[in-house]
Design a protein around this motif. Structure first.
Motif, mmCIF file in Angstrom:
data_model
loop_
_atom_site.group_PDB
_atom_site.id
_atom_site.type_symbol
_atom_site.label_atom_id
_atom_site.label_comp_id
_atom_site.label_asym_id
_atom_site.label_seq_id
_atom_site.Cartn_x
_atom_site.Cartn_y
_atom_site.Cartn_z
ATOM 1 N N GLY A 21 0.790 -1.229 0.000
ATOM 2 C CA GLY A 21 0.000 0.000 0.000
ATOM 3 C C GLY A 21 0.825 1.282 0.000
ATOM 4 O O GLY A 21 0.403 2.285 -0.585
ATOM 5 N N ARG A 24 1.815 2.070 -3.541
ATOM 6 C CA ARG A 24 0.599 2.563 -4.230
ATOM 7 C C ARG A 24 0.336 4.026 -3.854
ATOM 8 O O ARG A 24 0.135 4.877 -4.721
ATOM 9 N N ASP A 25 0.383 4.307 -2.554
ATOM 10 C CA ASP A 25 0.063 5.666 -2.101
ATOM 11 C C ASP A 25 1.120 6.679 -2.540
ATOM 12 O O ASP A 25 0.801 7.820 -2.843
ATOM 13 N N LYS A 33 -0.073 5.813 5.936
ATOM 14 C CA LYS A 33 -0.214 5.672 7.388
ATOM 15 C C LYS A 33 0.999 4.958 7.960
ATOM 16 O O LYS A 33 1.573 5.346 8.937
ATOM 17 N N ASP A 36 5.562 -0.516 5.124
ATOM 18 C CA ASP A 36 5.779 -1.968 5.076
ATOM 19 C C ASP A 36 7.097 -2.247 4.384
ATOM 20 O O ASP A 36 7.274 -1.875 3.219
ATOM 21 N N ARG A 107 1.731 -13.134 -4.018
ATOM 22 C CA ARG A 107 0.745 -13.579 -3.030
ATOM 23 C C ARG A 107 -0.206 -12.444 -2.624
ATOM 24 O O ARG A 107 -1.104 -12.626 -1.818
ATOM 25 N N ARG A 108 0.004 -11.267 -3.155
ATOM 26 C CA ARG A 108 -0.757 -10.103 -2.666
ATOM 27 C C ARG A 108 -2.132 -9.997 -3.324
ATOM 28 O O ARG A 108 -2.451 -10.753 -4.225
ATOM 29 N N ASP A 109 -2.937 -9.047 -2.809
ATOM 30 C CA ASP A 109 -4.340 -9.025 -3.234
ATOM 31 C C ASP A 109 -4.574 -8.463 -4.632
ATOM 32 O O ASP A 109 -5.214 -9.089 -5.463
ATOM 33 N N ASN A 113 -1.398 -3.226 -5.347
ATOM 34 C CA ASN A 113 -0.779 -3.420 -4.025
ATOM 35 C C ASN A 113 0.400 -4.385 -4.110
ATOM 36 O O ASN A 113 0.889 -4.849 -3.086
ATOM 37 N N ASP A 153 -8.671 -16.285 -0.478
ATOM 38 C CA ASP A 153 -8.878 -15.387 0.651
ATOM 39 C C ASP A 153 -10.047 -14.438 0.351
ATOM 40 O O ASP A 153 -9.855 -13.368 -0.230
ATOM 41 N N ARG A 156 -10.526 -10.582 0.543
ATOM 42 C CA ARG A 156 -10.125 -9.683 -0.554
ATOM 43 C C ARG A 156 -11.350 -9.052 -1.222
ATOM 44 O O ARG A 156 -11.228 -8.010 -1.855
ATOM 45 N N ARG A 159 -11.893 -6.115 0.833
ATOM 46 C CA ARG A 159 -10.801 -5.175 0.541
ATOM 47 C C ARG A 159 -11.060 -4.478 -0.791
ATOM 48 O O ARG A 159 -10.830 -3.290 -0.932
ATOM 49 N N ARG A 162 -13.491 -1.770 -0.387
ATOM 50 C CA ARG A 162 -12.875 -0.655 0.339
ATOM 51 C C ARG A 162 -12.004 0.193 -0.600
ATOM 52 O O ARG A 162 -12.091 1.415 -0.615
ATOM 53 N N PHE A 163 -11.180 -0.479 -1.397
ATOM 54 C CA PHE A 163 -10.287 0.284 -2.285
ATOM 55 C C PHE A 163 -11.075 0.961 -3.406
ATOM 56 O O PHE A 163 -10.748 2.086 -3.798
ATOM 57 N N ARG A 166 -12.509 3.985 -1.793
ATOM 58 C CA ARG A 166 -11.537 5.020 -1.428
ATOM 59 C C ARG A 166 -10.965 5.735 -2.647
ATOM 60 O O ARG A 166 -10.806 6.938 -2.661
ATOM 61 N N ARG A 202 -12.455 -2.188 9.251
ATOM 62 C CA ARG A 202 -11.547 -1.448 8.359
ATOM 63 C C ARG A 202 -12.345 -0.565 7.400
ATOM 64 O O ARG A 202 -11.910 0.523 7.045
HETATM 65 P P1 ATP Z 1 -4.501 0.606 3.766
HETATM 66 O O1 ATP Z 1 -4.097 1.814 2.986
HETATM 67 O O2 ATP Z 1 -5.972 0.481 3.971
HETATM 68 O O3 ATP Z 1 -3.684 0.331 5.006
HETATM 69 P P2 ATP Z 1 -2.897 -1.415 2.512
HETATM 70 O O4 ATP Z 1 -2.868 -1.757 1.052
HETATM 71 O O5 ATP Z 1 -1.694 -0.763 3.089
HETATM 72 O O6 ATP Z 1 -4.210 -0.578 2.751
HETATM 73 P P3 ATP Z 1 -2.750 -3.477 4.509
HETATM 74 O O7 ATP Z 1 -3.909 -4.266 5.000
HETATM 75 O O8 ATP Z 1 -2.045 -2.559 5.433
HETATM 76 O O9 ATP Z 1 -3.269 -2.740 3.212
HETATM 77 O O10 ATP Z 1 -1.735 -4.513 3.919
HETATM 78 C C1 ATP Z 1 -0.486 -4.152 3.382
HETATM 79 C C2 ATP Z 1 -0.231 -4.928 2.104
HETATM 80 O O11 ATP Z 1 -0.280 -6.338 2.373
HETATM 81 C C3 ATP Z 1 -1.268 -4.694 1.011
HETATM 82 O O12 ATP Z 1 -0.980 -3.576 0.246
HETATM 83 C C4 ATP Z 1 -1.156 -5.981 0.214
HETATM 84 O O13 ATP Z 1 -0.028 -5.975 -0.617
HETATM 85 C C5 ATP Z 1 -0.906 -7.018 1.289
HETATM 86 N N1 ATP Z 1 -2.161 -7.612 1.796
HETATM 87 C C6 ATP Z 1 -2.871 -7.241 2.881
HETATM 88 N N2 ATP Z 1 -3.946 -8.029 3.046
HETATM 89 C C7 ATP Z 1 -3.918 -8.929 2.041
HETATM 90 C C8 ATP Z 1 -4.749 -10.013 1.674
HETATM 91 N N3 ATP Z 1 -5.839 -10.331 2.359
HETATM 92 N N4 ATP Z 1 -4.391 -10.744 0.599
HETATM 93 C C9 ATP Z 1 -3.269 -10.439 -0.094
HETATM 94 N N5 ATP Z 1 -2.452 -9.431 0.191
HETATM 95 C C10 ATP Z 1 -2.759 -8.680 1.251
#
Ligand code: ATP
Length: 364
Positions: A21, A24-25, A33, A36, A107-109, A113, A153, A156, A159, A162-163, A166, A202
């Protein structure tokens, strides 16, 4: 901070990236916030370095020893080892094994991200984008990395809502199809209550949760919160997620109480929401000081409510006994009447309340 961490890690021959995230941001030029970070090795060393350098509290969690550092500045630093995940069945927590950055991103969503930025001096600031995240970000598209993603999962799906809400993105068409299929096959039902609650909270943490909730409603997913989950737009004037949750519960009426119980929240939170329920049902000021959370919920629900209506009842049993009223059933009847009168604004301080009580008693 990332420059310091990158330079230090380079000296130790540790490859390190910012992922997910934050990347992305950064590309969207939005504030982040938390931060990572992932490393292919040297997790312990990096976390020790950061906690020594910036202080704060360090926690370790998960089977994979992920580190979380809460810095005094309020920033949260997550440090993890790059890893791959295998889902043996739908919606279960995955088996995890160490892997390359490329697999970690896989493995990410969503593709947006699944990008990383290198912090090492030799490749400082280089974007790692194996799956077209940056292009999707520019097109405003939310795309899963593979067709099984929502099956693996189903959180997602939440999620995604939510995205989309947003960022005002669209779902890429095959992502839309696999999401619809996952819902049709009932995968969200396999999630534990805790995970669904986590996703709901969330969403309620979002600046404006209405779009995400509207999307979930459209996708037929709100019954997973509760079969009678009802939300008819608006209601999110207060930014505090538990206030927002309380307003939803109270608006659901009797089923809201069941919903609240099913969430299994921490006791002070569920007690405060229940206290708001009680006041709203009785239309009477509370006997005791209301928790701040209950008060905020009621103010959101009844915007013109006076502070006096929510203040503790200004008279008590001792006042009744001083008026020579013998204790018994009459006590509680009188106090209930007084609480209703205070709610209606018939008095707003203690002396007016005592006068009101005397008048009532003399008429009986
Ligand atoms: P936010 O801005 O709401 O915090 P974020 O993208 O930073 O959103 P997090 O939940 O903090 O989301 O998770 C950090 C990263 O971990 C995500 O950007 C994504 O790459 C990965 N991630 C989190 N949850 C999942 C999931 N359920 N499945 C796959 N990847 C995930």
């Amino acid at each position: 901070m990332v420059k310091i961490i990158g330079a230090w890690a380079s000296g130790k021959n540790i490859s390190i990236w910012v992922v997910g995230g934050c990347v992305r941001d950064w590309i969207l030029k939005r504030p982040t916030k938390d931060l990572d970070l992932v490393v292919e090795k040297g997790l312990e060393e990096v976390s020790r370095f950061c906690s020594k350098k910036w202080g704060g509290t360090l926690e370790s969690f998960g089977q994979f020893g992920t580190k979380r550092l809460y810095l005094r500045s309020g920033l949260r630093l997550d440090l993890a080892r790059t890893r791959a995940e295998i889902y043996s069945r739908p919606a279960v927590l995955p088996e995890v094994s160490t892997a390359s950055l490329e697999k970690d991103l896989w493995r990410r969503d969503f593709t947006v991200n699944a990008m990383a930025v290198c912090l090492n001096s030799s490749a400082w600031g280089e974007l790692v984008d194996h799956y077209g995240g940056c292009a999707d970000l520019k097109k405003g598209l939310l795309r899963v990395l593979h067709a099984q993603s929502f099956r693996d999962d189903p959180t997602r799906i939440w999620r995604a809502a939510r995205f989309l809400g947003r960022f005002g993105f669209r779902l890429e068409s095959s992502t839309q199809e696999s999401l619809e299929e996952a819902v049709r096959l009932g995968y969200p039902r396999l999630l534990s209550r805790e995970r669904v609650r986590g996703e709901l909270m969330r969403i309620l943490e979002e600046k404006d949760p209405t779009r995400a909730l509207g999307t979930l409603k459209k996708w037929g997913l709100t019954p997973f919160f509760h079969p009678k989950f009802r939300w008819d737009g608006g209601d999110f004037k207060d930014p505090e997620p538990y206030v927002r949750l309380g307003v939803i519960c109270l608006k659901m009426g009797e089923s809201g109480k069941e919903f609240l119980r099913s969430l299994n929240l921490e006791r002070p939170v569920s007690q405060a929401i229940s206290a708001a329920f009680e006041v709203a049902e009785r239309l009477a000021s509370p006997r005791m000081q209301l928790p701040e959370l209950s008060r905020k919920i009621l103010v959101c629900l009844i915007p013109h409510i006076s502070p006096s209506a929510l203040a503790p009842l200004r008279v008590n049993g001792r006042d009744l006994s001083q008026m020579g009223i013998p204790s018994g059933r009459e006590y509680s009847q009188l106090l209930t009447k007084a609480a209703q009168a205070q709610w209606r604004g018939e008095f707003s301080n203690r002396s007016e309340a005592l006068r009101w009580l005397r008048r009532l008693h003399s008429r009986r």
